[in-house]
Design a protein around this motif. Structure first.
Motif, PDB file in Angstrom:
ATOM      1  N   ALA A   1       6.773 -21.919 -97.952  1.00  0.00           N
ATOM      2  CA  ALA A   1       7.939 -22.865 -97.392  1.00  0.00           C
ATOM      3  C   ALA A   1       8.939 -23.113 -98.210  1.00  0.00           C
ATOM      4  CB  ALA A   1       6.892 -24.101 -96.790  1.00  0.00           C
ATOM      5  N   GLY A   2      10.227 -23.431 -97.919  1.00  0.00           N
ATOM      6  CA  GLY A   2      11.344 -23.548 -98.636  1.00  0.00           C
ATOM      7  C   GLY A   2      12.225 -22.492 -98.668  1.00  0.00           C
ATOM      8  N   ARG A   3      13.020 -22.127 -99.852  1.00  0.00           N
ATOM      9  CA  ARG A   3      14.374 -21.162 -99.725  1.00  0.00           C
ATOM     10  C   ARG A   3      13.665 -19.964-100.414  1.00  0.00           C
ATOM     11  NH1 ARG A   3      20.248 -23.195-101.192  1.00  0.00           N
ATOM     12  NH2 ARG A   3      19.575 -24.218 -99.215  1.00  0.00           N
ATOM     13  N   GLN A   4      13.520 -19.030 -99.716  1.00  0.00           N
ATOM     14  CA  GLN A   4      12.813 -17.709-100.001  1.00  0.00           C
ATOM     15  C   GLN A   4      13.682 -16.411 -99.692  1.00  0.00           C
ATOM     16  OE1 GLN A   4       9.392 -17.448 -97.097  1.00  0.00           O
ATOM     17  NE2 GLN A   4       9.855 -19.360 -96.897  1.00  0.00           N
ATOM     18  N   TYR A   5      13.217 -15.567-100.392  1.00  0.00           N
ATOM     19  CA  TYR A   5      14.045 -14.296-100.005  1.00  0.00           C
ATOM     20  C   TYR A   5      13.341 -13.452 -98.665  1.00  0.00           C
ATOM     21  CZ  TYR A   5      15.590  -9.341-100.055  1.00  0.00           C
ATOM     22  OH  TYR A   5      16.334  -8.241 -99.695  1.00  0.00           O
ATOM     23  N   PHE A   6      14.062 -13.135 -97.729  1.00  0.00           N
ATOM     24  CA  PHE A   6      13.571 -12.474 -96.478  1.00  0.00           C
ATOM     25  C   PHE A   6      14.634 -11.328 -96.137  1.00  0.00           C
ATOM     26  CE2 PHE A   6      14.163 -12.032 -92.026  1.00  0.00           C
ATOM     27  CZ  PHE A   6      12.791 -11.554 -91.651  1.00  0.00           C
ATOM     28  N   ALA A   7      13.968 -10.030 -95.645  1.00  0.00           N
ATOM     29  CA  ALA A   7      14.601  -9.105 -95.294  1.00  0.00           C
ATOM     30  C   ALA A   7      13.774  -8.237 -94.483  1.00  0.00           C
ATOM     31  CB  ALA A   7      15.193  -8.125 -96.492  1.00  0.00           C
ATOM     32  N   ASP A   8      14.449  -7.761 -93.330  1.00  0.00           N
ATOM     33  CA  ASP A   8      13.780  -7.015 -92.202  1.00  0.00           C
ATOM     34  C   ASP A   8      13.422  -5.659 -93.088  1.00  0.00           C
ATOM     35  OD1 ASP A   8      15.704  -4.564 -91.425  1.00  0.00           O
ATOM     36  OD2 ASP A   8      17.034  -6.348 -91.777  1.00  0.00           O
ATOM     37  N   PRO A   9      12.412  -4.934 -92.558  1.00  0.00           N
ATOM     38  CA  PRO A   9      12.085  -3.692 -93.280  1.00  0.00           C
ATOM     39  C   PRO A   9      13.156  -2.696 -93.531  1.00  0.00           C
ATOM     40  CG  PRO A   9      10.647  -4.217 -91.583  1.00  0.00           C
ATOM     41  CD  PRO A   9      11.810  -5.097 -91.391  1.00  0.00           C
TER      42      PRO A   9
ATOM     43  N   GLY B   1      18.578 -11.416 -97.522  1.00  0.00           N
ATOM     44  CA  GLY B   1      18.958 -12.462 -98.483  1.00  0.00           C
ATOM     45  C   GLY B   1      18.072 -13.896 -98.535  1.00  0.00           C
ATOM     46  N   LEU B   2      18.445 -14.740 -99.324  1.00  0.00           N
ATOM     47  CA  LEU B   2      17.856 -16.034 -99.053  1.00  0.00           C
ATOM     48  C   LEU B   2      17.930 -17.091 -97.849  1.00  0.00           C
ATOM     49  CD1 LEU B   2      18.451 -17.532-102.781  1.00  0.00           C
ATOM     50  CD2 LEU B   2      16.395 -16.768-102.039  1.00  0.00           C
ATOM     51  N   PHE B   3      16.800 -17.396 -97.197  1.00  0.00           N
ATOM     52  CA  PHE B   3      16.878 -18.200 -96.132  1.00  0.00           C
ATOM     53  C   PHE B   3      16.004 -19.388 -96.411  1.00  0.00           C
ATOM     54  CE2 PHE B   3      18.040 -13.860 -94.806  1.00  0.00           C
ATOM     55  CZ  PHE B   3      18.927 -14.234 -93.786  1.00  0.00           C
ATOM     56  N   ASP B   4      16.174 -20.593 -95.666  1.00  0.00           N
ATOM     57  CA  ASP B   4      15.271 -21.896 -95.954  1.00  0.00           C
ATOM     58  C   ASP B   4      14.573 -21.686 -94.529  1.00  0.00           C
ATOM     59  OD1 ASP B   4      16.576 -22.744 -97.723  1.00  0.00           O
ATOM     60  OD2 ASP B   4      18.323 -23.759 -96.765  1.00  0.00           O
TER      61      ASP B   4
END
Length: 409
Positions: free
Chosen positions: A107-115, A122-125
């Motif tokens: 939980a929080g501000r973390q890196y996310f990307a589709d495969p 990028g970073l998402f909350d």
């Protein structure tokens, strides 16, 4: 900004009783640059400089529960003056929980990307969780973009986003700082051992517009699959395909498509190196039903010439070699082709041109990891519009030369 700093303070206060056993540090970075990339004016270059300070802290609250907090203050110098105000950002800030070996929640501000990094990166909350069942990994997340800094997030999906993005930074006006307000949901299933040499990932994403723009709402849904195949140990092939459905207020539902194919080869020999090829294609405007593939993030396709994914075909070849234990080098070439004549906009485009050939880019870099705390980088390249037919005949070559140093304390 007050919401960002309030969140940072609350997280730091909650971690205070454990700070004496926590790891913490400071990263310093400096990057001078000379060139004209992105200026679209003439071939002469200008000097710019970016420097930043990034503090971070990491600690374990109890077994299976840890936190990481980081921020950044950036100073930029360009056009013969320091850009004001200084930029402050909350960067990666996570609370990670592993209640069971097969369950992970962040939980929080973390890196996310589709495969395939075709839709969002990028970073998402938000909150992201995964469950491992044998050799299968299921993942689901819910993210919000409206507390990110707009230049870092690059969430531009509508005309309202473009106008919002153009506002100069002013801490007295929160609208000039925060990114477009959108909610992103994502689910995926990873099958890393589909067979002994293949893997498959399937994903579904949905984006909901939470902005207050008048008559400019854009919502979208996506389905994506990525397949990887390793016929021999030194060769990896991958193929990804995505379909996106865009719903804009006052317009019909439009469908967009994107696909990507790539290969990575480790040549035999004592030199540790990697040769890569990648083809990435996205649909352009065809009719009222089929239109440009519209991703959530502004994912750049090059180093100097940086169009997004929409309505573009790019052909990329890259080679990376570890020249020494502490030195590595990369060289790459990319050629760009637009898949329609109306989506991509640039001040140097010839409005009378019907060509689809945008031009080519070459870029190279050298990294010297002096030790575990210090890294030097030099790089440079050029985008050559004369290799295509879209730009005006007098459009300048876009080029830059840069250097950088990162020190971790």
């Amino acid at each position: 900004m007050k919401h960002v700093y309030t969140l940072m303070i609350l997280i730091l206060l909650s971690a205070a009783p454990y700070c004496f056993s926590a790891d913490f540090g400071l990263t310093l970075g400096a990057a001078p640059e000379y060139g004209n990339a992105g200026q679209n004016t003439d071939s002469s270059g200008d000097f710019s400089f970016t420097g930043y300070v990034s503090p971070w802290i990491f600690g374990t609250l109890r077994e299976g529960l840890s936190y990481y907090v980081s921020g950044r203050v950036t100073l930029e110098y360009e056009d013969d003056e320091v850009t004001t105000p200084l930029l402050g950002e909350l960067e990666r800030t996570e609370l990670d929980w592993r209640p069971l070996p097969a369950v992970f929640v962040s939980a929080g501000r973390q890196y996310f990307a589709d495969p395939a990094a075709l839709i969002a990166s990028g970073l998402f909350d938000g909150v992201n969780g995964s469950l491992t069942l044998g050799k299968t990994r299921l993942q689901a997340g819910v993210f919000y973009t409206g507390l990110l800094y707009k230049e870092s997030a690059k969430i531009i999906m509508s005309a309202g986003d473009i106008a919002h993005y153009a506002k100069p930074l002013d801490y007295g006006d929160t609208e000039s700082y925060f990114a477009s307000r959108r909610l992103l949901t994502a689910i995926s299933g990873e099958f890393p051992d589909l067979t002994s040499r293949t893997s498959l990932t399937l994903s579904g994403l949905a984006q909901f517009d939470l902005n207050a723009y008048d008559s400019d709402t854009v919502q979208s849904q996506y389905f994506l699959g990525q397949y990887s195949f390793t016929p021999v140990d030194v060769l990896t092939l991958n193929l990804a395909a995505a379909v996106g459905f865009t719903e804009a207020e006052g317009a019909d539902l439009r469908t967009g498509f994107s696909a990507q194919a790539g290969a990575g080869w480790e040549p035999p020999g004592s030199l540790r190196d990697l040769a890569e090829l990648r083809i990435r294609w996205s649909s352009g405007a065809v009719n009222d039903t089929v239109g440009p593939f519209l991703p959530v993030s502004g994912i750049s396709q090059g180093e100097l010439f940086t169009p997004g994914v929409s309505a573009l075909l790019s052909l990329k070849a890259a080679y990376t070699a570890r020249l020494h234990e502490k030195v590595s080098a990369t060289a790459q070439a990319v050629y760009f082709i637009r898949t329609d004549t109306e989506t991509y906009a640039d001040a140097d485009i010839d409005p009378e041109s019907s060509s689809h050939l945008l031009g080519g880019e070459v870029y190279g870099s050298l990294i010297w990891a002096f030790d575990s705390t210090t890294r030097f980088t030099v790089g440079g390249g050029a985008f050559l519009p004369q290799l295509g037919g879209v730009f005006k005949t007098d459009a300048p070559v876009r080029w830059k030369a840069s250097a950088g140093i990162i020190v971790s304390l």
